[in-house]
Design a protein around this motif. Sequence first.
Motif, PDB file in Angstrom:
ATOM      1  N   LEU A 105       3.535   5.913  -1.291  1.00  0.00           N
ATOM      2  CA  LEU A 105       2.103   6.168  -1.487  1.00  0.00           C
ATOM      3  C   LEU A 105       1.465   6.361  -0.123  1.00  0.00           C
ATOM      4  CD1 LEU A 105       1.472   3.285  -4.051  1.00  0.00           C
ATOM      5  CD2 LEU A 105       1.816   5.722  -4.560  1.00  0.00           C
ATOM      6  N   THR A 106       0.675   7.399   0.034  1.00  0.00           N
ATOM      7  CA  THR A 106       0.047   7.663   1.333  1.00  0.00           C
ATOM      8  C   THR A 106      -1.474   7.719   1.164  1.00  0.00           C
ATOM      9  OG1 THR A 106       0.023  10.074   1.138  1.00  0.00           O
ATOM     10  CG2 THR A 106       2.079   9.059   1.911  1.00  0.00           C
ATOM     11  N   ARG A 107      -2.147   7.951   2.276  1.00  0.00           N
ATOM     12  CA  ARG A 107      -3.609   8.045   2.249  1.00  0.00           C
ATOM     13  C   ARG A 107      -4.089   9.464   1.977  1.00  0.00           C
ATOM     14  NH1 ARG A 107      -5.206   4.486   7.652  1.00  0.00           N
ATOM     15  NH2 ARG A 107      -4.281   2.515   6.925  1.00  0.00           N
ATOM     16  N   SER A 108      -3.198  10.398   2.041  1.00  0.00           N
ATOM     17  CA  SER A 108      -3.623  11.797   2.166  1.00  0.00           C
ATOM     18  C   SER A 108      -3.556  12.613   0.882  1.00  0.00           C
ATOM     19  CB  SER A 108      -2.774  12.481   3.242  1.00  0.00           C
ATOM     20  OG  SER A 108      -1.412  12.449   2.862  1.00  0.00           O
ATOM     21  N   ALA A 121       0.818  -1.219   0.000  1.00  0.00           N
ATOM     22  CA  ALA A 121       0.000   0.000   0.000  1.00  0.00           C
ATOM     23  C   ALA A 121       0.851   1.267   0.000  1.00  0.00           C
ATOM     24  CB  ALA A 121      -0.923  -0.004   1.214  1.00  0.00           C
ATOM     25  N   MET A 122       2.103   1.143   0.437  1.00  0.00           N
ATOM     26  CA  MET A 122       3.013   2.285   0.437  1.00  0.00           C
ATOM     27  C   MET A 122       3.857   2.343  -0.836  1.00  0.00           C
ATOM     28  SD  MET A 122       2.242   3.511   3.425  1.00  0.00           S
ATOM     29  CE  MET A 122       3.450   4.818   3.695  1.00  0.00           C
ATOM     30  N   GLU A 124     -10.801  10.851   4.823  1.00  0.00           N
ATOM     31  CA  GLU A 124     -10.497  11.665   5.991  1.00  0.00           C
ATOM     32  C   GLU A 124      -9.090  12.266   5.895  1.00  0.00           C
ATOM     33  OE1 GLU A 124     -10.980   9.635   9.712  1.00  0.00           O
ATOM     34  OE2 GLU A 124     -10.436  11.410  10.876  1.00  0.00           O
ATOM     35  N   CYS A 135      -3.359   5.771  -1.656  1.00  0.00           N
ATOM     36  CA  CYS A 135      -3.442   4.304  -1.725  1.00  0.00           C
ATOM     37  C   CYS A 135      -3.473   3.739  -0.315  1.00  0.00           C
ATOM     38  CB  CYS A 135      -2.216   3.767  -2.473  1.00  0.00           C
ATOM     39  SG  CYS A 135      -2.223   1.978  -2.747  1.00  0.00           S
ATOM     40  N   LEU A 136      -4.255   2.661  -0.131  1.00  0.00           N
ATOM     41  CA  LEU A 136      -4.154   1.841   1.081  1.00  0.00           C
ATOM     42  C   LEU A 136      -4.618   0.440   0.748  1.00  0.00           C
ATOM     43  CD1 LEU A 136      -7.285   1.881   1.511  1.00  0.00           C
ATOM     44  CD2 LEU A 136      -6.924   3.227   3.545  1.00  0.00           C
ATOM     45  N   ASP A 137      -4.466  -0.457   1.699  1.00  0.00           N
ATOM     46  CA  ASP A 137      -4.960  -1.810   1.456  1.00  0.00           C
ATOM     47  C   ASP A 137      -6.293  -1.999   2.162  1.00  0.00           C
ATOM     48  OD1 ASP A 137      -3.780  -1.879   4.019  1.00  0.00           O
ATOM     49  OD2 ASP A 137      -3.359  -4.011   3.865  1.00  0.00           O
TER      50      ASP A 137
END
Lengths: 319, 319
Positions: free
Chosen positions: A145-148, A75-76, A221, A205-207
């Motif tokens: 890769l981050t969520r933000s 995911a990263m 968020e 991106c995340l899993d």
Amino acid sequence: MEFRLIDRIRAHTAQQRDDVKLGIGDDAAVLAVPAGQELVVAIDTMVEGVHFPRGTSPEDIGWKALAVNLSDLAAMGATPAWALLALTMPRNDAAVTADFVDGLATGFFELAQSWRLALVGGDTTSGPLCLSVAVHGFVPPGQALTRSGARAGDIVLVTGTLGDAAAGLHLLQRGEHEAALIGRLNRPTPRLSAGLALRGQASACLDVSDGLIADLGHVAEASGLGAHIDAGLLPLSPSMLAMFDDEQARMFALTGGDDYELCFTVPANRVADVQADLARIGCGATRIGRMVEGAGVQVLDANGEPMAISRKGWDHFAA
Amino acid sequence: MEFRLIDRIRAHTAQQRDDVKLGIGDDAAVLAVPAGQELVVAIDTMVEGVHFPRGTSPEDIGWKALAVNLSDLAAMGATPAWALLALTMPRNDAAVTADFVDGLATGFFELAQSWRLALVGGDTTSGPLCLSVAVHGFVPPGQALTRSGARAGDIVLVTGTLGDAAAGLHLLQRGEHEAALIGRLNRPTPRLSAGLALRGQASACLDVSDGLIADLGHVAEASGLGAHIDAGLLPLSPSMLAMFDDEQARMFALTGGDDYELCFTVPANRVADVQADLARIGCGATRIGRMVEGAGVQVLDANGEPMAISRKGWDHFAA
């Protein structure tokens, strides 16, 4: 432990890496991160009776304990390198034998070796069956890769199919077996290649480990946005659709955890290229929605109307 | 969890480090190892009822979970930097409340902040109370202290005093309290400064977590040697000697775990200098024996005769 647990586990590890200066057997491991790379680290725990039912094969437990961690590296957009394993096992449990430990190690290293990952240290102790794995990988500076990073208008995609693991668990709990779905539950495949392909492409991106709605909610968020999911676009496997009706299948896809697919966002004009890139490594990716101004995750029906989702099922909002 | 566990823990963490590119809150942390440093990593787990009795204060649990890991870094001569915390807690346990989590975090960060260590990630899940901590530190290339470098004739030393934690546990089990000894059990101080001072000085080093005989046995085995301990030289604390007779005190010192002192070896002609170096940082170090050709650890009495050690006590060998 009656048997020398660490030696037993060590006997299974064949992976040699030049960047491991000192591996298992001292107070700590000594490692060399390649020049010009950042270090990416994650930890996850699996507890018997919480993350896997008692009776799960040790090979599956060992595999999954590593897989869920590698999924975080995926995911990263990180390349995996090293793992630590903290293994807690009951001292007096007829089911937890030397063979059980061999099984755990077999499953763990089967996955580890396919990614040239080295087990560099760990800890073994007595207690309820529980595995904590910490994984380490590399990423070029600033490319994680981050969520933000999602922006309004970005398209939301997922790799593979969703809901299979939850469907598999549901079958297990009913005492039924369907190999493909239960395989998705017990032997998740971390999407490492896809994560690498998404570097420089995905804005976030995340899993999917807790369920799509919950996990996409984290992206929304962290990015200061909302997200819409088109229920009709969710990628559902033929195996699941053969066992469950459409409504239940979509519920598994929206709220079931443990799929370990990647959910990511891409600017609209890049979607086709990214899908083509992923197709070249054998990874399907389906557009399922978009990021919007606002907050929270809404699931839309075929008419674009929001649907209310509950644990039991869903209904159209009373407008 | 009813309360947002991660947010609660995060609220306690004040430590900012430039080398943390992305901390708690994504799938993984992104970290920058300083140029020209090797990475040192260890993991250790503490389980309620195994590593600490039920009823131990959450502050002490949080402190100790980090301390035992930092002790591994100390034993390698590493500078601490980052930690991951995997926390498993019962969902329905009246004793495990939001206050309990605050207490854990308070103890953990009290120790973390004194070493500028940042919590960079973690995992929270339900299950039996159990904490796995992974720690990361740095060491210049090739300078990590290991277990395998001792040579025959090297002198064996230990920092501080031995046996206090075992004595404290013994008192607890009898329902007695003696603050200094129980403090040694619940609030071990990792010997990080001593580990740094021993870089380039000690030929081998580890921390005493399983008991001196067992741990010195690891040095002996890894170095392909044997070791002799002079029972009369063991450093025993006044607190322990006030509560236990000399024979029991020595038994705690030889076989008790959880002291987290460093046991290390130094060439004979360097002992005085190393002791002086350690004294400058307020760390006593006592010579207790020597490395010898052969294998295994022998404890010698005042006449240099080997003594038989058992769980219950010791006897002279029947010659």
